[in-house]
Write an enzyme that holds these catalytic residues in place. Structure first.
Site, mmCIF file in Angstrom:
data_model
loop_
_atom_site.group_PDB
_atom_site.id
_atom_site.type_symbol
_atom_site.label_atom_id
_atom_site.label_comp_id
_atom_site.label_asym_id
_atom_site.label_seq_id
_atom_site.Cartn_x
_atom_site.Cartn_y
_atom_site.Cartn_z
ATOM 1 N N SER A 180 0.849 -1.190 0.000
ATOM 2 C CA SER A 180 0.000 0.000 0.000
ATOM 3 C C SER A 180 0.883 1.237 0.000
ATOM 4 O O SER A 180 1.702 1.401 -0.899
ATOM 5 C CB SER A 180 -0.952 -0.031 1.198
ATOM 6 O OG SER A 180 -1.846 1.055 1.162
ATOM 7 N N THR A 181 0.780 2.086 1.023
ATOM 8 C CA THR A 181 1.490 3.362 1.040
ATOM 9 C C THR A 181 2.987 3.182 0.810
ATOM 10 O O THR A 181 3.656 2.469 1.551
ATOM 11 C CB THR A 181 1.274 4.076 2.386
ATOM 12 O OG1 THR A 181 -0.122 4.110 2.671
ATOM 13 C CG2 THR A 181 1.838 5.488 2.345
ATOM 14 N N HIS A 207 -3.111 -1.086 -3.391
ATOM 15 C CA HIS A 207 -4.340 -0.331 -3.127
ATOM 16 C C HIS A 207 -4.451 0.835 -4.111
ATOM 17 O O HIS A 207 -4.048 1.951 -3.816
ATOM 18 C CB HIS A 207 -4.343 0.184 -1.681
ATOM 19 C CG HIS A 207 -4.369 -0.913 -0.671
ATOM 20 N ND1 HIS A 207 -3.997 -0.721 0.637
ATOM 21 C CD2 HIS A 207 -4.712 -2.225 -0.779
ATOM 22 C CE1 HIS A 207 -4.121 -1.867 1.298
ATOM 23 N NE2 HIS A 207 -4.558 -2.781 0.451
ATOM 24 N N MET A 300 0.207 1.209 5.069
ATOM 25 C CA MET A 300 -0.459 1.430 6.350
ATOM 26 C C MET A 300 -1.567 0.396 6.540
ATOM 27 O O MET A 300 -2.101 -0.160 5.582
ATOM 28 C CB MET A 300 -1.032 2.851 6.430
ATOM 29 C CG MET A 300 -2.152 3.162 5.472
ATOM 30 S SD MET A 300 -2.749 4.858 5.708
ATOM 31 C CE MET A 300 -3.996 4.944 4.428
ATOM 32 N N ASP A 303 -3.857 -4.912 5.980
ATOM 33 C CA ASP A 303 -4.355 -5.725 4.874
ATOM 34 C C ASP A 303 -3.296 -6.691 4.367
ATOM 35 O O ASP A 303 -2.182 -6.294 4.028
ATOM 36 C CB ASP A 303 -4.808 -4.820 3.725
ATOM 37 C CG ASP A 303 -5.433 -5.597 2.588
ATOM 38 O OD1 ASP A 303 -6.152 -6.571 2.883
ATOM 39 O OD2 ASP A 303 -5.214 -5.237 1.424
#
Length: 362
Positions: A180-181, A207, A300, A303
């Site tokens: 993700s991030t 994401h 973050m 998941d």
């Protein structure tokens, strides 16, 4: 605890007012000012000393990428890009992430979403950006101040390039990667460092909303000696290919007699995300049968962290990006510390993860 000071940079007064309203609704955030263009922003950064900048991608006088590049070289700080869901907007956003932007939020087409899920998305991303360490920001600055390397050119004569066409063999082994991030740039750095043999098959869940995955896949395809594309439902997973989960859809792998195939679904978000890393990793745990490995990158939240443990319990090797190289050690940190999903020796930096991919693909 001190509030997070945010400066909003956007040429649209409507968007500036909307962002001010929704960010100010969170008690942890203080909007200290707004700017209508980069020149206005430059002075307000000096005067207001914000902790986080939200930056529009497309603006008059100077676009967001040009401003970001100067900013990260001279005064590195956490930046969240505000991008339009267009082909051009997504391409520019990819460049911004390569230049050190922490994350991005896509402007919604439907303004009714503003105070709902969009509000929570941008608040969480601003708070996450504020937590990025000065050490990581300094590393970005040092990278940008070094002489620019030439843009990688896709090799055409390697074994991987020759085999990576519609006649490529079905993959016998797959590598699943989620993040993700910070993971768009982390994945790019990882893959550029891989010693590809042409036998690798990689499936990726990040994401991302629609339109962004197409631009991201095309950018990677031009830099790697293999085919990089958005995954399509029912297609066989072939050697020499990297498949990116389409934005806004889940990606699973399924075992078939010939090897593996991609499965694309529109089922409900999992852990608030679609695509979800949890969904991809659970499919690997179920169908990998010892012929897969899985890696979780910076991001973050949690998941994919618990599902990674199920991949490990199914007898397959798992990896996590280490804290020092992660922009946000949420997802890999949860996998390591909370779910015991990764052996300590397999918590690695991006070069270490690239080496693991190279060895598995032989």
């Amino acid at each position: 605890m001190d509030k997070i000071k945010v400066l909003i940079v956007d040429d649209s007064k409507l968007i500036r007012d909307i962002l001010t309203s929704l960010l100010s609704s969170d008690a942890r955030i203080q909007v200290v000012g707004t700017a209508e263009d980069p020149y206005d922003a430059r002075q307000k950064i000096k005067d207001l000393n914000p902790d986080v900048l939200t930056l529009d991608v497309e603006m008059p006088k100077m676009n967001g990428v040009a401003f970001l590049k100067n900013l990260m070289r001279l005064r590195p700080m956490p930046v969240v890009m505000i991008s339009t869901l267009t082909s051009e907007g997504s391409q520019i956003t990819m460049q911004a992430l390569e230049l050190g932007a922490i994350d991005f939020v896509a402007k919604p087409n439907d303004l009714s979403r503003i105070m709902g899920e969009y509000s929570q998305e941008i608040i969480s991303k601003v708070i996450t950006a504020a937590g990025v360490s000065q050490q990581k920001l300094t590393a970005i600055q040092q990278k940008l101040t070094q002489p620019e390397a030439p843009e990688p050119v896709k090799p055409l004569s390697t074994q991987a390039a020759i085999s990576a066409d519609s006649n490529a063999k079905p993959a016998k082994k797959i590598i699943a990667i989620g993040g993700s991030t910070g993971s768009l740039e982390a994945l790019r750095e990882l893959l550029v460092a891989v010693n590809f043999t042409g036998k690798e098959a990689i499936v990726v869940a990040l994401h991302l909303p629609g339109r962004f995955t197409e631009s991201y896949a095309k950018r990677l395809d031009g830099q790697l000696p293999c085919v990089v594309k958005e995954a399509q439902h029912g297609e066989p997973i072939r050697e020499g290919h990297i498949y990116i989960a389409p934005g806004g859809q889940h990606l699973e792998v399924r075992k078939r007699a010939f090897g593996f195939e991609n499965v694309i679904t529109d089922e409900a978000p999992v852990n608030l995300h679609r695509p979800s890393v949890e969904v991809l990793f659970d499919s690997v745990a179920k169908h990998g049968e010892g012929n897969a490995i899985a890696m979780i990158l910076t991001g973050m939240g949690k998941d994919g962290s618990e599902a990674l443990a199920r991949v490990r319990s199914a007898g397959m090797r798992t990896f996590a990006q280490n804290e020092a190289s992660s922009v946000v050690w949420g997802m890999p940190g949860a996998a390591v510390n909370e779910f015991n999903a990764v052996a300590p020796a397999d918590v690695l930096d991006l070069q270490g993860l690239a080496s693991a991919v190279s060895k598995f693909g032989r």
